[in-house]
Design an enzyme around this catalytic site. Sequence first.
Site, PDB file in Angstrom:
ATOM      1  N   ARG A   1      -8.509 -56.799  -6.972  1.00  0.00           N
ATOM      2  CA  ARG A   1      -9.343 -55.657  -7.390  1.00  0.00           C
ATOM      3  C   ARG A   1      -8.623 -54.338  -7.082  1.00  0.00           C
ATOM      4  O   ARG A   1      -8.121 -53.663  -7.973  1.00  0.00           O
ATOM      5  CB  ARG A   1     -10.710 -55.735  -6.683  1.00  0.00           C
ATOM      6  CG  ARG A   1     -11.768 -54.798  -7.229  1.00  0.00           C
ATOM      7  CD  ARG A   1     -11.679 -53.367  -6.747  1.00  0.00           C
ATOM      8  NE  ARG A   1     -11.721 -53.230  -5.290  1.00  0.00           N
ATOM      9  CZ  ARG A   1     -11.469 -52.084  -4.668  1.00  0.00           C
ATOM     10  NH1 ARG A   1     -11.158 -50.998  -5.356  1.00  0.00           N
ATOM     11  NH2 ARG A   1     -11.479 -52.014  -3.343  1.00  0.00           N
ATOM     12  N   ASP A   2      -8.502 -53.978  -5.811  1.00  0.00           N
ATOM     13  CA  ASP A   2      -7.888 -52.690  -5.457  1.00  0.00           C
ATOM     14  C   ASP A   2      -6.420 -52.677  -5.883  1.00  0.00           C
ATOM     15  O   ASP A   2      -5.887 -51.656  -6.312  1.00  0.00           O
ATOM     16  CB  ASP A   2      -7.991 -52.473  -3.934  1.00  0.00           C
ATOM     17  CG  ASP A   2      -8.009 -51.008  -3.537  1.00  0.00           C
ATOM     18  OD1 ASP A   2      -7.654 -50.164  -4.376  1.00  0.00           O
ATOM     19  OD2 ASP A   2      -8.365 -50.705  -2.386  1.00  0.00           O
TER      20      ASP A   2
ATOM     21  N   HIS B   1      -9.871 -50.437   6.131  1.00  0.00           N
ATOM     22  CA  HIS B   1      -9.323 -50.523   4.761  1.00  0.00           C
ATOM     23  C   HIS B   1      -8.299 -49.394   4.636  1.00  0.00           C
ATOM     24  O   HIS B   1      -8.626 -48.269   4.279  1.00  0.00           O
ATOM     25  CB  HIS B   1     -10.478 -50.360   3.770  1.00  0.00           C
ATOM     26  CG  HIS B   1     -10.099 -50.372   2.325  1.00  0.00           C
ATOM     27  ND1 HIS B   1     -10.343 -51.444   1.491  1.00  0.00           N
ATOM     28  CD2 HIS B   1      -9.510 -49.446   1.530  1.00  0.00           C
ATOM     29  CE1 HIS B   1      -9.929 -51.172   0.271  1.00  0.00           C
ATOM     30  NE2 HIS B   1      -9.420 -49.949   0.266  1.00  0.00           N
TER      31      HIS B   1
ATOM     32  N   HIS C   1      -4.967 -47.641   3.220  1.00  0.00           N
ATOM     33  CA  HIS C   1      -3.898 -47.523   2.209  1.00  0.00           C
ATOM     34  C   HIS C   1      -2.645 -47.033   2.937  1.00  0.00           C
ATOM     35  O   HIS C   1      -2.727 -46.367   3.970  1.00  0.00           O
ATOM     36  CB  HIS C   1      -4.336 -46.583   1.080  1.00  0.00           C
ATOM     37  CG  HIS C   1      -5.294 -47.245   0.135  1.00  0.00           C
ATOM     38  ND1 HIS C   1      -4.896 -47.793  -1.057  1.00  0.00           N
ATOM     39  CD2 HIS C   1      -6.629 -47.479   0.225  1.00  0.00           C
ATOM     40  CE1 HIS C   1      -5.945 -48.333  -1.670  1.00  0.00           C
ATOM     41  NE2 HIS C   1      -7.018 -48.150  -0.915  1.00  0.00           N
TER      42      HIS C   1
ATOM     43  N   CYS D   1      -5.842 -46.190  -5.852  1.00  0.00           N
ATOM     44  CA  CYS D   1      -7.129 -45.892  -6.477  1.00  0.00           C
ATOM     45  C   CYS D   1      -6.890 -44.981  -7.665  1.00  0.00           C
ATOM     46  O   CYS D   1      -6.185 -43.980  -7.548  1.00  0.00           O
ATOM     47  CB  CYS D   1      -8.062 -45.223  -5.464  1.00  0.00           C
ATOM     48  SG  CYS D   1      -9.608 -44.680  -6.201  1.00  0.00           S
TER      49      CYS D   1
ATOM     50  N   ASN E   1      -2.901 -50.793  -0.645  1.00  0.00           N
ATOM     51  CA  ASN E   1      -3.379 -51.134   0.697  1.00  0.00           C
ATOM     52  C   ASN E   1      -2.232 -51.676   1.521  1.00  0.00           C
ATOM     53  O   ASN E   1      -1.219 -52.098   0.980  1.00  0.00           O
ATOM     54  CB  ASN E   1      -4.432 -52.248   0.619  1.00  0.00           C
ATOM     55  CG  ASN E   1      -5.701 -51.784  -0.020  1.00  0.00           C
ATOM     56  OD1 ASN E   1      -5.846 -51.835  -1.215  1.00  0.00           O
ATOM     57  ND2 ASN E   1      -6.617 -51.307   0.800  1.00  0.00           N
TER      58      ASN E   1
HETATM   59  P1  HMG Z   1     -21.221 -42.511 -15.749  1.00  0.00           P
HETATM   60  O1  HMG Z   1     -20.466 -42.185 -16.984  1.00  0.00           O
HETATM   61  O2  HMG Z   1     -21.757 -41.379 -14.938  1.00  0.00           O
HETATM   62  O3  HMG Z   1     -22.394 -43.557 -16.049  1.00  0.00           O
HETATM   63  O4  HMG Z   1     -20.315 -43.437 -14.847  1.00  0.00           O
HETATM   64  P2  HMG Z   1     -23.711 -43.489 -16.894  1.00  0.00           P
HETATM   65  O5  HMG Z   1     -24.772 -44.170 -16.093  1.00  0.00           O
HETATM   66  O6  HMG Z   1     -23.956 -42.078 -17.390  1.00  0.00           O
HETATM   67  O7  HMG Z   1     -23.350 -44.414 -18.142  1.00  0.00           O
HETATM   68  C1  HMG Z   1     -22.323 -44.067 -19.070  1.00  0.00           C
HETATM   69  C2  HMG Z   1     -21.883 -45.327 -19.792  1.00  0.00           C
HETATM   70  O8  HMG Z   1     -21.326 -46.266 -18.863  1.00  0.00           O
HETATM   71  C3  HMG Z   1     -23.023 -46.064 -20.478  1.00  0.00           C
HETATM   72  O9  HMG Z   1     -22.478 -46.720 -21.616  1.00  0.00           O
HETATM   73  C4  HMG Z   1     -23.399 -47.114 -19.464  1.00  0.00           C
HETATM   74  O10 HMG Z   1     -24.035 -48.226 -20.029  1.00  0.00           O
HETATM   75  C5  HMG Z   1     -22.042 -47.499 -18.912  1.00  0.00           C
HETATM   76  P3  HMG Z   1     -22.566 -46.074 -23.094  1.00  0.00           P
HETATM   77  O11 HMG Z   1     -24.054 -45.902 -23.330  1.00  0.00           O
HETATM   78  O12 HMG Z   1     -21.846 -44.770 -23.015  1.00  0.00           O
HETATM   79  O13 HMG Z   1     -21.888 -47.100 -23.941  1.00  0.00           O
HETATM   80  N1  HMG Z   1     -22.112 -48.064 -17.542  1.00  0.00           N
HETATM   81  C6  HMG Z   1     -21.493 -49.214 -17.174  1.00  0.00           C
HETATM   82  N2  HMG Z   1     -20.721 -50.080 -17.862  1.00  0.00           N
HETATM   83  C7  HMG Z   1     -20.271 -51.148 -17.177  1.00  0.00           C
HETATM   84  N3  HMG Z   1     -20.531 -51.377 -15.872  1.00  0.00           N
HETATM   85  C8  HMG Z   1     -21.298 -50.535 -15.157  1.00  0.00           C
HETATM   86  C9  HMG Z   1     -21.822 -49.395 -15.826  1.00  0.00           C
HETATM   87  N4  HMG Z   1     -22.603 -48.377 -15.427  1.00  0.00           N
HETATM   88  C10 HMG Z   1     -22.769 -47.575 -16.480  1.00  0.00           C
HETATM   89  N5  HMG Z   1     -21.549 -50.770 -13.887  1.00  0.00           N
HETATM   90  C11 HMG Z   1     -19.977 -45.137 -13.186  1.00  0.00           C
HETATM   91  C12 HMG Z   1     -20.767 -43.903 -13.590  1.00  0.00           C
HETATM   92  C13 HMG Z   1     -20.287 -45.412 -11.729  1.00  0.00           C
HETATM   93  C14 HMG Z   1     -20.394 -46.310 -14.039  1.00  0.00           C
HETATM   94  C15 HMG Z   1     -18.457 -44.842 -13.394  1.00  0.00           C
HETATM   95  O14 HMG Z   1     -18.149 -43.643 -12.769  1.00  0.00           O
HETATM   96  C16 HMG Z   1     -17.570 -45.924 -12.864  1.00  0.00           C
HETATM   97  O15 HMG Z   1     -17.546 -47.030 -13.393  1.00  0.00           O
HETATM   98  N6  HMG Z   1     -16.814 -45.645 -11.795  1.00  0.00           N
HETATM   99  C17 HMG Z   1     -15.993 -46.650 -11.130  1.00  0.00           C
HETATM  100  C18 HMG Z   1     -14.733 -46.032 -10.601  1.00  0.00           C
HETATM  101  C19 HMG Z   1     -13.936 -47.082  -9.882  1.00  0.00           C
HETATM  102  O16 HMG Z   1     -14.027 -48.264 -10.153  1.00  0.00           O
HETATM  103  N7  HMG Z   1     -13.106 -46.631  -8.937  1.00  0.00           N
HETATM  104  C20 HMG Z   1     -12.250 -47.506  -8.183  1.00  0.00           C
HETATM  105  C21 HMG Z   1     -12.996 -48.348  -7.200  1.00  0.00           C
HETATM  106  S1  HMG Z   1     -13.417 -47.491  -5.710  1.00  0.00           S
HETATM  107  C22 HMG Z   1     -11.965 -47.569  -4.749  1.00  0.00           C
HETATM  108  O17 HMG Z   1     -10.931 -48.000  -5.207  1.00  0.00           O
HETATM  109  C23 HMG Z   1     -12.039 -47.170  -3.292  1.00  0.00           C
HETATM  110  C24 HMG Z   1     -12.088 -48.376  -2.360  1.00  0.00           C
HETATM  111  O18 HMG Z   1     -10.959 -49.204  -2.532  1.00  0.00           O
HETATM  112  C25 HMG Z   1     -12.134 -47.889  -0.893  1.00  0.00           C
HETATM  113  C26 HMG Z   1     -11.051 -46.862  -0.567  1.00  0.00           C
HETATM  114  O19 HMG Z   1      -9.858 -47.164  -0.748  1.00  0.00           O
HETATM  115  O20 HMG Z   1     -11.428 -45.782  -0.112  1.00  0.00           O
HETATM  116  C27 HMG Z   1     -13.337 -49.226  -2.589  1.00  0.00           C
HETATM  117 MG    MG Z   2      -9.031 -48.875  -1.648  1.00  0.00          MG
END
Ligand code: HMG
Ligand code: MG
Length: 302
Positions: A15-16, A207, A209, A240, A249
């Site tokens: 994933r990450d 966690h 990086h 990320c 990581n």
């Molecule tokens: P948004 O655009 O604000 O969402 O995104 P919305 O609710 O306004 O919906 C917009 C569209 O997205 C709609 O579709 C929804 O149905 C769809 P449309 O009508 O336009 O066709 N939608 C989804 N589709 C699939 N799966 C979903 C979903 N939710 C809404 N769950 C949202 C908000 C949170 C969805 C978006 O910002 C997003 O997906 N962000 C994820 C970013 C991400 O994955 N980042 C990396 C992971 S975090 C990380 O790496 C850090 C970590 O490792 C720890 C660290 O290192 O610190 C964990």
């Molecule tokens: Mg991370």
Amino acid sequence: MVLPQRVKIVEVGPRDGLQNEKQMVSTATKVELIERLGDAGLSTIEATSFVSAKWVPQMCDNAEVMQQITRKPTISYPVLTPNLKGFEAALAAGAEEVAVFAAASEAFSQKNINCSIAESLTRFEPVLAAAQQAKVKVRGYVSCVLGCPYGELVTPEAVEQVALRLVNMGCYEISLGDTIGTGSPLSTRRLIETLSRSIPVEQLAGHFHDTYGMALANVFAALEMGVSVFDASVAGLGGCPYAKGASGNVATEDVVWLMQQSGVETGINLEQLVQCANWISQALGRTPQSRVAKALLAQSNA
Ligand code: HMG
Ligand code: MG
């Protein structure tokens, strides 16, 4: 100094590690990676994330990955879920554990999940409620615990507030994300000291990086404070998409080596893990970046 006897390593490579890859990685490669990691002894493998494919295209085959992996009963395959929509999709794909992800930085929260910290926590409430009903375990991430890519000052107290909300909502464990790798052993120590006033250290995970090469030192600092769960990414893959310049990581094989040298059990077969690091690196067209994989592969090729 008394170190924990055993640590749990949460493998976050699929994933990450992969979420930041520019080239699309095939579903078959993702599935094989997860299975090889399981064969090497990883007991928790974060498999994918149920986020918007517009935001993170690499994770668009989340349901296929979950359906195609041959699951072992002793292994947990958590997935990221940012909201109820993601949780429902994860549940439909057979997820038995999920993770919600918040941040201690407002700017990062906006960039990463398009809402404020407070809004994200409100969004997680129905996820936790639905998970409880479905008997799905929920882990909570807090990002930017030791620095923010957008320059926002993050205090240990701010991290504590978010972490406590997640614990009170029902998250069984809080993974402390040093998203951009700016933490040091001293700031890690300070953070754990502050958090362990209100959250048992058994519920905290590291966690880290490795952007500035501090991740392994931070793992050891946290280990000395009693933390016994660490996230790591095979071959040090990743970063990320919303933290420019942040590298992967800490490499899983580096953590396993460190634990072996410290007399701490991991249950992981280092040789098999290094073979897996080599295989996935080749599949991505590079050589493994981790020191331990490089050293052990050079010896086996000598
Ligand atoms: P948004 O655009 O604000 O969402 O995104 P919305 O609710 O306004 O919906 C917009 C569209 O997205 C709609 O579709 C929804 O149905 C769809 P449309 O009508 O336009 O066709 N939608 C989804 N589709 C699939 N799966 C979903 C979903 N939710 C809404 N769950 C949202 C908000 C949170 C969805 C978006 O910002 C997003 O997906 N962000 C994820 C970013 C991400 O994955 N980042 C990396 C992971 S975090 C990380 O790496 C850090 C970590 O490792 C720890 C660290 O290192 O610190 C964990
Ligand atoms: Mg991370």
